[in-house]
Design a protein around this motif. Structure first.
Motif, PDB file in Angstrom:
ATOM      1  N   PRO A  25      -3.630  -6.712  -7.651  1.00  0.00           N
ATOM      2  CA  PRO A  25      -2.965  -5.995  -6.556  1.00  0.00           C
ATOM      3  C   PRO A  25      -2.009  -6.901  -5.769  1.00  0.00           C
ATOM      4  N   GLU A  26      -2.353  -8.183  -5.646  1.00  0.00           N
ATOM      5  CA  GLU A  26      -1.473  -9.118  -4.939  1.00  0.00           C
ATOM      6  C   GLU A  26      -0.149  -9.296  -5.686  1.00  0.00           C
ATOM      7  N   ILE A  27      -0.214  -9.387  -7.020  1.00  0.00           N
ATOM      8  CA  ILE A  27       0.999  -9.521  -7.836  1.00  0.00           C
ATOM      9  C   ILE A  27       1.832  -8.253  -7.719  1.00  0.00           C
ATOM     10  N   VAL A  28       1.160  -7.090  -7.744  1.00  0.00           N
ATOM     11  CA  VAL A  28       1.875  -5.815  -7.603  1.00  0.00           C
ATOM     12  C   VAL A  28       2.649  -5.795  -6.290  1.00  0.00           C
ATOM     13  N   ARG A  29       2.000  -6.224  -5.196  1.00  0.00           N
ATOM     14  CA  ARG A  29       2.680  -6.254  -3.883  1.00  0.00           C
ATOM     15  C   ARG A  29       3.789  -7.299  -3.870  1.00  0.00           C
ATOM     16  N   GLN A  30       3.493  -8.494  -4.358  1.00  0.00           N
ATOM     17  CA  GLN A  30       4.463  -9.587  -4.292  1.00  0.00           C
ATOM     18  C   GLN A  30       5.747  -9.247  -5.040  1.00  0.00           C
TER      19      GLN A  30
END
Length: 137
Positions: free
Chosen positions: A56-61
């Motif tokens: 999810p962090e990669i998706v947001r970033q």
């Protein structure tokens, strides 16, 4: 760099902590995972790349569409053939036309490519889906 209150409820007891929030960069995450040892990511055997799961962090970033699944390229051997086609931060969605859900699936699909052969990858780079071809060393 912002400090925010975080409320935690454990065993019926409520506590509030102040937590300082920092932005996590892909480079910092890659370095953290490299420091963690071999479990830091899957390698695309013979391609000179290191892969990790899309979180999810990669998706947001990277401002990826919600629910994006695949493998993010976290490191590339500059001497490898992949260095001509891939960049750190690329998200591999498909290998040879088959969707991959995570780094393990992508790595397994890349290992199945015979040495010296090229394989097509569908990737997302800077928000744009692209098709690239990478030769296995």
């Amino acid at each position: 760099g912002t400090t925010v209150p975080v409320k935690v409820i454990r065993q019926g007891q409520e506590r509030t902590f102040s937590v300082r929030v920092e932005e996590l960069t892909l480079e910092a995450e890659a370095n953290r995972q490299a420091d963690a040892g071999p479990s830091g990511g899957d390698t695309g055997a013979g391609f000179g790349i290191t892969l990790n799961n899309v979180t999810p962090e990669i998706v947001r970033q990277f401002e990826l569409p919600a629910g994006t699944r695949g493998a993010v390229v976290t490191d590339i051997d500059p001497e490898s053939p992949a260095a001509r086609s891939l960049q750190p931060g690329d998200v591999i969605l498909q290998v040879a036309g088959k969707p991959v859900a995570n780094a393990t699936e992508a790595s397994a699909a890349l290992r199945a490519v015979p040495s010296g052969r090229a394989v097509g990858l569908r990737i997302i780079r800077r928000g744009q889906e692209q098709f690239v071809t990478v030769r296995k060393g």
